[in-house]
Write an enzyme that holds these catalytic residues in place. Structure first.
Site, PDB file in Angstrom:
ATOM      1  N   SER A  26      -4.677   1.580  -9.784  1.00 15.19           N
ATOM      2  CA  SER A  26      -5.373   0.426  -9.185  1.00 15.19           C
ATOM      3  C   SER A  26      -6.635   0.854  -8.469  1.00 15.19           C
ATOM      4  O   SER A  26      -6.599   1.714  -7.583  1.00 15.19           O
ATOM      5  CB  SER A  26      -4.477  -0.259  -8.145  1.00 15.19           C
ATOM      6  OG  SER A  26      -3.402  -0.872  -8.755  1.00 15.19           O
ATOM      7  N   HIS A  56      -6.894  -3.738 -12.829  1.00 16.35           N
ATOM      8  CA  HIS A  56      -6.532  -2.929 -13.995  1.00 16.35           C
ATOM      9  C   HIS A  56      -7.160  -3.542 -15.229  1.00 16.35           C
ATOM     10  O   HIS A  56      -6.870  -4.688 -15.564  1.00 16.35           O
ATOM     11  CB  HIS A  56      -5.017  -2.936 -14.223  1.00 16.35           C
ATOM     12  CG  HIS A  56      -4.255  -2.027 -13.326  1.00 16.35           C
ATOM     13  ND1 HIS A  56      -3.975  -0.733 -13.656  1.00 16.35           N
ATOM     14  CD2 HIS A  56      -3.712  -2.228 -12.114  1.00 16.35           C
ATOM     15  CE1 HIS A  56      -3.285  -0.174 -12.678  1.00 16.35           C
ATOM     16  NE2 HIS A  56      -3.111  -1.054 -11.721  1.00 16.35           N
ATOM     17  N   HIS A  78       3.065  -1.964 -16.319  1.00 15.25           N
ATOM     18  CA  HIS A  78       4.038  -1.837 -15.232  1.00 15.25           C
ATOM     19  C   HIS A  78       5.344  -2.522 -15.610  1.00 15.25           C
ATOM     20  O   HIS A  78       5.340  -3.567 -16.268  1.00 15.25           O
ATOM     21  CB  HIS A  78       3.516  -2.508 -13.949  1.00 15.25           C
ATOM     22  CG  HIS A  78       2.238  -1.937 -13.430  1.00 15.25           C
ATOM     23  ND1 HIS A  78       0.996  -2.384 -13.842  1.00 15.25           N
ATOM     24  CD2 HIS A  78       2.006  -0.947 -12.521  1.00 15.25           C
ATOM     25  CE1 HIS A  78       0.059  -1.696 -13.211  1.00 15.25           C
ATOM     26  NE2 HIS A  78       0.634  -0.820 -12.411  1.00 15.25           N
ATOM     27  N   TYR A  80       7.098  -4.118 -13.550  1.00  9.09           N
ATOM     28  CA  TYR A  80       7.165  -5.412 -12.847  1.00  9.09           C
ATOM     29  C   TYR A  80       6.438  -6.535 -13.581  1.00  9.09           C
ATOM     30  O   TYR A  80       6.613  -7.708 -13.255  1.00  9.09           O
ATOM     31  CB  TYR A  80       6.650  -5.288 -11.405  1.00  9.09           C
ATOM     32  CG  TYR A  80       5.179  -4.954 -11.248  1.00  9.09           C
ATOM     33  CD1 TYR A  80       4.171  -5.862 -11.571  1.00  9.09           C
ATOM     34  CD2 TYR A  80       4.792  -3.713 -10.759  1.00  9.09           C
ATOM     35  CE1 TYR A  80       2.831  -5.549 -11.423  1.00  9.09           C
ATOM     36  CE2 TYR A  80       3.458  -3.380 -10.614  1.00  9.09           C
ATOM     37  CZ  TYR A  80       2.488  -4.311 -10.949  1.00  9.09           C
ATOM     38  OH  TYR A  80       1.163  -3.986 -10.815  1.00  9.09           O
ATOM     39  N   GLU A  81       5.621  -6.185 -14.563  1.00  9.41           N
ATOM     40  CA  GLU A  81       4.959  -7.233 -15.349  1.00  9.41           C
ATOM     41  C   GLU A  81       5.914  -7.865 -16.353  1.00  9.41           C
ATOM     42  O   GLU A  81       5.560  -8.828 -17.034  1.00  9.41           O
ATOM     43  CB  GLU A  81       3.760  -6.641 -16.107  1.00  9.41           C
ATOM     44  CG  GLU A  81       2.621  -6.205 -15.210  1.00  9.41           C
ATOM     45  CD  GLU A  81       1.523  -5.512 -16.005  1.00  9.41           C
ATOM     46  OE1 GLU A  81       0.628  -6.209 -16.485  1.00  9.41           O
ATOM     47  OE2 GLU A  81       1.583  -4.273 -16.152  1.00  9.41           O
ATOM     48  N   ALA A 108      -1.942   3.877  -6.869  1.00 11.35           N
ATOM     49  CA  ALA A 108      -2.074   3.424  -5.488  1.00 11.35           C
ATOM     50  C   ALA A 108      -0.667   3.396  -4.907  1.00 11.35           C
ATOM     51  O   ALA A 108       0.264   2.967  -5.579  1.00 11.35           O
ATOM     52  CB  ALA A 108      -2.682   2.034  -5.461  1.00 11.35           C
ATOM     53  N   MET A 206       4.926   1.659  -7.451  1.00 20.21           N
ATOM     54  CA  MET A 206       5.592   0.878  -8.505  1.00 20.21           C
ATOM     55  C   MET A 206       5.288   1.418  -9.902  1.00 20.21           C
ATOM     56  O   MET A 206       5.353   0.679 -10.884  1.00 20.21           O
ATOM     57  CB  MET A 206       5.135  -0.577  -8.424  1.00 20.21           C
ATOM     58  CG  MET A 206       5.263  -1.203  -7.046  1.00 20.21           C
ATOM     59  SD  MET A 206       4.522  -2.844  -6.997  1.00 20.21           S
ATOM     60  CE  MET A 206       4.562  -3.174  -5.209  1.00 20.21           C
ATOM     61  N   SER A 207       4.935   2.687  -9.992  1.00 20.33           N
ATOM     62  CA  SER A 207       4.543   3.220 -11.316  1.00 20.33           C
ATOM     63  C   SER A 207       4.813   4.716 -11.364  1.00 20.33           C
ATOM     64  O   SER A 207       5.658   5.237 -10.646  1.00 20.33           O
ATOM     65  CB  SER A 207       3.049   2.953 -11.542  1.00 20.33           C
ATOM     66  OG  SER A 207       2.271   3.706 -10.624  1.00 20.33           O
ATOM     67  N   ASN A 230      -2.231   2.131   1.978  1.00 21.84           N
ATOM     68  CA  ASN A 230      -1.784   1.393   3.161  1.00 21.84           C
ATOM     69  C   ASN A 230      -0.618   2.168   3.757  1.00 21.84           C
ATOM     70  O   ASN A 230       0.014   2.974   3.081  1.00 21.84           O
ATOM     71  CB  ASN A 230      -1.317  -0.012   2.758  1.00 21.84           C
ATOM     72  CG  ASN A 230      -0.264   0.047   1.657  1.00 21.84           C
ATOM     73  OD1 ASN A 230      -0.597   0.171   0.474  1.00 21.84           O
ATOM     74  ND2 ASN A 230       0.992  -0.004   2.034  1.00 21.84           N
ATOM     75  N   HIS A 242      -2.302  -7.092  -1.881  1.00 16.55           N
ATOM     76  CA  HIS A 242      -2.911  -6.350  -2.989  1.00 16.55           C
ATOM     77  C   HIS A 242      -4.406  -6.128  -2.714  1.00 16.55           C
ATOM     78  O   HIS A 242      -4.957  -5.083  -3.058  1.00 16.55           O
ATOM     79  CB  HIS A 242      -2.690  -7.115  -4.302  1.00 16.55           C
ATOM     80  CG  HIS A 242      -3.158  -6.381  -5.527  1.00 16.55           C
ATOM     81  ND1 HIS A 242      -2.680  -5.126  -5.880  1.00 16.55           N
ATOM     82  CD2 HIS A 242      -4.072  -6.701  -6.483  1.00 16.55           C
ATOM     83  CE1 HIS A 242      -3.280  -4.725  -6.991  1.00 16.55           C
ATOM     84  NE2 HIS A 242      -4.128  -5.657  -7.375  1.00 16.55           N
TER      85      HIS A 242
HETATM   86  N1  HPA Z   1       4.476  -0.159  -1.704  1.00 15.45           N
HETATM   87  C1  HPA Z   1       4.622  -0.083  -3.039  1.00 15.45           C
HETATM   88  N2  HPA Z   1       3.601   0.050  -3.859  1.00 15.45           N
HETATM   89  C2  HPA Z   1       2.372   0.127  -3.333  1.00 15.45           C
HETATM   90  C3  HPA Z   1       2.158   0.052  -1.954  1.00 15.45           C
HETATM   91  C4  HPA Z   1       3.274  -0.106  -1.093  1.00 15.45           C
HETATM   92  O1  HPA Z   1       3.162  -0.164   0.152  1.00 15.45           O
HETATM   93  N3  HPA Z   1       0.810   0.159  -1.753  1.00 15.45           N
HETATM   94  C5  HPA Z   1       0.252   0.298  -2.988  1.00 15.45           C
HETATM   95  N4  HPA Z   1       1.192   0.270  -3.938  1.00 15.45           N
END
Ligand code: HPA
Length: 267
Positions: A26, A56, A78, A80-81, A108, A206-207, A230, A242
């Protein structure tokens, strides 16, 4: 389908032979725009699909960077998609068949380690698969890898050292640590982040883990780099979005590009 995809891409590549593969996470897709020699839209490749996530794109981008032939995924699939875990790792198998020897996986991530700051870069030393999915389940393709693959060194130790050394040389402070993958798309609760920390994670995302597992299984060398975008939930007191993640990735993208380019030079 794999054979079809490989044939399709080989046909477009002509005599280009990629040695290095990069998955751009990302907000980190700029490297592909900067160096692109030619590209193929995912939607045209058998077995691929268009990317649905903001930040993306959906392209395989071919380039020469610092003397190496590189194929970059600008956008990834992903779980989750709603893609199957097989779909998520399909491009890695294609890369393997194209001759890619080293895979650089970027993402990310949320910082679980309280000493991490937004826009830090973290070299992944190991991972925890908390997705409840293993991409190697199913009939094993013995031509690519063994049925019961060793996962004790997924992230090639000599390359972890190489990335750290490169960071020092170019003046980029790097964190290092363990990446835990959850399915998403929801961010974690503060309790889940506490769990991740207790289990030994420094970052959550998540990847990456499915792709790294398949690359390792297939005998590729793997480098993982997270952009800590973050502080994960509960580490910081503010909620997550996001947009915030993309903003932090944007802030980190210049040093990210410098690092990746220098690492490629040394591979
Ligand atoms: N959690 C999960 N996936 C992420 C995060 C997070 O805090 N930040 C960026 N991708």
């Amino acid at each position: 389908m794999l054979e079809k995809a490989v044939e399709f891409v080989k046909d477009k590549m002509c005599d280009f032979k990629p040695q290095v593969g990069i998955i751009l996470g990302s907000g980190l897709g700029e490297l592909a725009d900067e160096y692109s020699k030619f590209s193929i839209d995912y939607k045209d490749i058998p077995g691929f699909e268009a990317s649905t996530v903001a930040g993306h794109k959906g392209k395989l981008v071919f380039a020469e960077i610092n003397g190496k032939n590189v194929v970059m995924m600008q956008g990834r699939f992903h779980f989750y998609e709603g893609h199957s875990i097989q779909k998520v790792v399909f491009p890695i198998k294609v890369m393997k068949k194209l001759g890619v020897e080293t895979l650089i996986i970027t993402n990310a991530a949320g910082g679980v380690n309280a000493s991490f700051n937004p826009s830090d870069l973290m070299v992944i030393t190991d991972h925890i698969n908390f997705m409840g999915q293993n991409p190697l389940v199913g009939k094993n393709d013995d031509s690519m890898g063994t049925r019961f693959p060793d996962m004790s060194e997924v992230y090639t130790p000599e390359y972890v050292e190489l990335v750290k050394k490169t960071g020092k040389e170019v003046g980029i402070d790097l964190q290092e640590g363990v990446y835990m993958a959850l399915t998403g798309p929801s961010y974690e609760t503060p309790s889940e982040v506490r769990m991740a920390r207790t289990l030994g994670a420094d970052a959550v995302g998540m990847s990456t883990v499915p792709e790294a597992m398949v690359a390792s299984w297939a005998g590729m060398k793997v480098i993982g780099i997270s952009c800590i975008c973050n502080s994960a939930a509960g580490v910081s007191t503010v909620g997550l979005s996001h947009e915030e993640v993309i903003k932090a990735a944007n802030k980190a993208k210049d040093k990210f590009k410098i690092l990746v380019k220098e690492v490629i030079k040394k591979l």
